[in-house]
Design an enzyme around this catalytic site. Sequence first.
Site, PDB file in Angstrom:
ATOM      1  N   GLU A 186      -5.348  -5.194  10.598  1.00  0.00           N
ATOM      2  CA  GLU A 186      -4.351  -4.142  10.779  1.00  0.00           C
ATOM      3  C   GLU A 186      -4.611  -3.400  12.088  1.00  0.00           C
ATOM      4  O   GLU A 186      -5.426  -2.458  12.116  1.00  0.00           O
ATOM      5  CB  GLU A 186      -4.413  -3.141   9.621  1.00  0.00           C
ATOM      6  N   GLY A 220       2.811  -1.080   4.249  1.00  0.00           N
ATOM      7  CA  GLY A 220       2.869   0.340   3.897  1.00  0.00           C
ATOM      8  C   GLY A 220       4.304   0.771   3.652  1.00  0.00           C
ATOM      9  O   GLY A 220       4.869   0.571   2.578  1.00  0.00           O
ATOM     10  N   GLY A 221       4.927   1.345   4.681  1.00  0.00           N
ATOM     11  CA  GLY A 221       6.260   1.937   4.554  1.00  0.00           C
ATOM     12  C   GLY A 221       7.277   1.056   3.850  1.00  0.00           C
ATOM     13  O   GLY A 221       8.001   1.516   2.953  1.00  0.00           O
ATOM     14  N   SER A 241       3.379  -2.188  10.297  1.00  0.00           N
ATOM     15  CA  SER A 241       4.834  -2.177  10.477  1.00  0.00           C
ATOM     16  C   SER A 241       5.483  -3.525  10.151  1.00  0.00           C
ATOM     17  O   SER A 241       6.463  -3.913  10.790  1.00  0.00           O
ATOM     18  CB  SER A 241       5.209  -1.704  11.882  1.00  0.00           C
ATOM     19  N   HIS A 247      -9.401   1.074   4.907  1.00  0.00           N
ATOM     20  CA  HIS A 247      -8.112   1.257   5.599  1.00  0.00           C
ATOM     21  C   HIS A 247      -8.334   2.181   6.809  1.00  0.00           C
ATOM     22  O   HIS A 247      -9.151   3.097   6.752  1.00  0.00           O
ATOM     23  CB  HIS A 247      -7.091   1.868   4.630  1.00  0.00           C
ATOM     24  N   ASN A 304       0.873  -1.181   0.000  1.00  0.00           N
ATOM     25  CA  ASN A 304       0.000   0.000   0.000  1.00  0.00           C
ATOM     26  C   ASN A 304       0.908   1.229   0.000  1.00  0.00           C
ATOM     27  O   ASN A 304       1.499   1.568   1.026  1.00  0.00           O
ATOM     28  CB  ASN A 304      -0.883  -0.027   1.262  1.00  0.00           C
ATOM     29  N   TRP A 305       1.017   1.849  -1.163  1.00  0.00           N
ATOM     30  CA  TRP A 305       1.962   2.976  -1.284  1.00  0.00           C
ATOM     31  C   TRP A 305       1.415   4.267  -0.666  1.00  0.00           C
ATOM     32  O   TRP A 305       2.137   5.252  -0.545  1.00  0.00           O
ATOM     33  CB  TRP A 305       2.297   3.221  -2.758  1.00  0.00           C
ATOM     34  N   LYS A 306       0.139   4.284  -0.336  1.00  0.00           N
ATOM     35  CA  LYS A 306      -0.503   5.483   0.228  1.00  0.00           C
ATOM     36  C   LYS A 306      -0.272   6.685  -0.697  1.00  0.00           C
ATOM     37  O   LYS A 306      -0.214   6.511  -1.899  1.00  0.00           O
ATOM     38  CB  LYS A 306      -0.004   5.744   1.655  1.00  0.00           C
ATOM     39  N   GLY A 347       2.296   2.279  10.631  1.00  0.00           N
ATOM     40  CA  GLY A 347       3.194   3.417  10.449  1.00  0.00           C
ATOM     41  C   GLY A 347       3.898   3.843  11.728  1.00  0.00           C
ATOM     42  O   GLY A 347       4.503   4.902  11.791  1.00  0.00           O
ATOM     43  N   GLU A 375      -6.737   4.581   7.882  1.00  0.00           N
ATOM     44  CA  GLU A 375      -6.570   6.018   7.588  1.00  0.00           C
ATOM     45  C   GLU A 375      -7.831   6.585   6.939  1.00  0.00           C
ATOM     46  O   GLU A 375      -8.180   7.736   7.154  1.00  0.00           O
ATOM     47  CB  GLU A 375      -5.322   6.230   6.706  1.00  0.00           C
TER      48      GLU A 375
HETATM   49  C1  PEP Z   1      -0.772   0.051   5.941  1.00  0.00           C
HETATM   50  O1  PEP Z   1      -0.842   1.219   5.627  1.00  0.00           O
HETATM   51  O2  PEP Z   1      -1.641  -0.737   5.569  1.00  0.00           O
HETATM   52  C2  PEP Z   1       0.372  -0.378   6.755  1.00  0.00           C
HETATM   53  C3  PEP Z   1       0.367  -1.574   7.261  1.00  0.00           C
HETATM   54  O3  PEP Z   1       1.387   0.548   6.926  1.00  0.00           O
HETATM   55  P1  PEP Z   1       2.818   0.272   7.601  1.00  0.00           P
HETATM   56  O4  PEP Z   1       3.336  -1.021   7.020  1.00  0.00           O
HETATM   57  O5  PEP Z   1       3.657   1.429   7.216  1.00  0.00           O
HETATM   58  O6  PEP Z   1       2.595   0.149   9.062  1.00  0.00           O
END
Ligand code: PEP
Length: 257
Positions: free
Chosen positions: A168, A235-236, A214, A96, A9-11, A174, A98
């Site tokens: 999640e 994500g990251g 994470s 999600h 997930n590049w956001k 994040g 967010e």
């Molecule tokens: C996400 O945005 O779905 C996520 C899991 O982010 P991160 O891996 O950065 O925690």
Amino acid sequence: MRRKVIAGNWKMNKDIHETANLIVELMDRMKDFKNQVDVIICPPYTSLVVAKSLIKDFPIKLGAQNMSQYDDGAYTGEISVTMLTAIGCQYVILGHSERRQYFKETDDLINSKVKKALSAGLTPIVCIGETLEEREAGVTDKIITTQIKGVLRELSSSEVEKIIIAYEPVWAIGTGKNATPEQANQVHKLIRKLIGQLYSWALAEKILIQYGGSMNAENAASLLSQSDIDGGLIGGASLKSDAFVTIIQAGVESPTH
Ligand code: PEP
């Protein structure tokens, strides 16, 4: 046997030029992989067309990060399901945390988006998870149960079979704080049990449940080896080709259940 699914997930990161660079790097690092796990990238809307043209002959699938619950019309700034399928998207992330937190998306709204995605043949990756306050108050199971019932409302068994659930924990997204493999697996088992009770045990055994929060190159192998964790929503760490490919490698090497 459940096949592992690793999704990035590049956001709101990577313009079209950066998208092209990252995909070229990914394809180079993945060239010796033999398609043992499903790999999905979810860039921003503006990068979907360029992403699709680059991955068209390569075993990376394309997903979007959100979509409208409406078919078309006067909804400024929104993107419809047919716009996504026309590009060649096969997946869409829905609900999600967010989106829930900053855009006030509710289980009801997410449920209508899930129905819309399924009606167009798009696979929804439906996110659920508790906040830190909820975990500390000991209500994680209650929250997960409410979310599962809400996002899957009025869906048939054959529809639910096509969905991927992403557990999640909000406190892990994040933040660099991942759930321990055991903590995550415990919630995955709960989700499977709920699917068993609401639908059937056969479906509970089949449904894919990803962990997100994470996940990185260092912790992926231990998370992905858990009995009920079928992949990751990342994500990251999906923004760097070396880290993302190490996670894919961990998926390839982890046992299937
Ligand atoms: C996400 O945005 O779905 C996520 C899991 O982010 P991160 O891996 O950065 O925690």
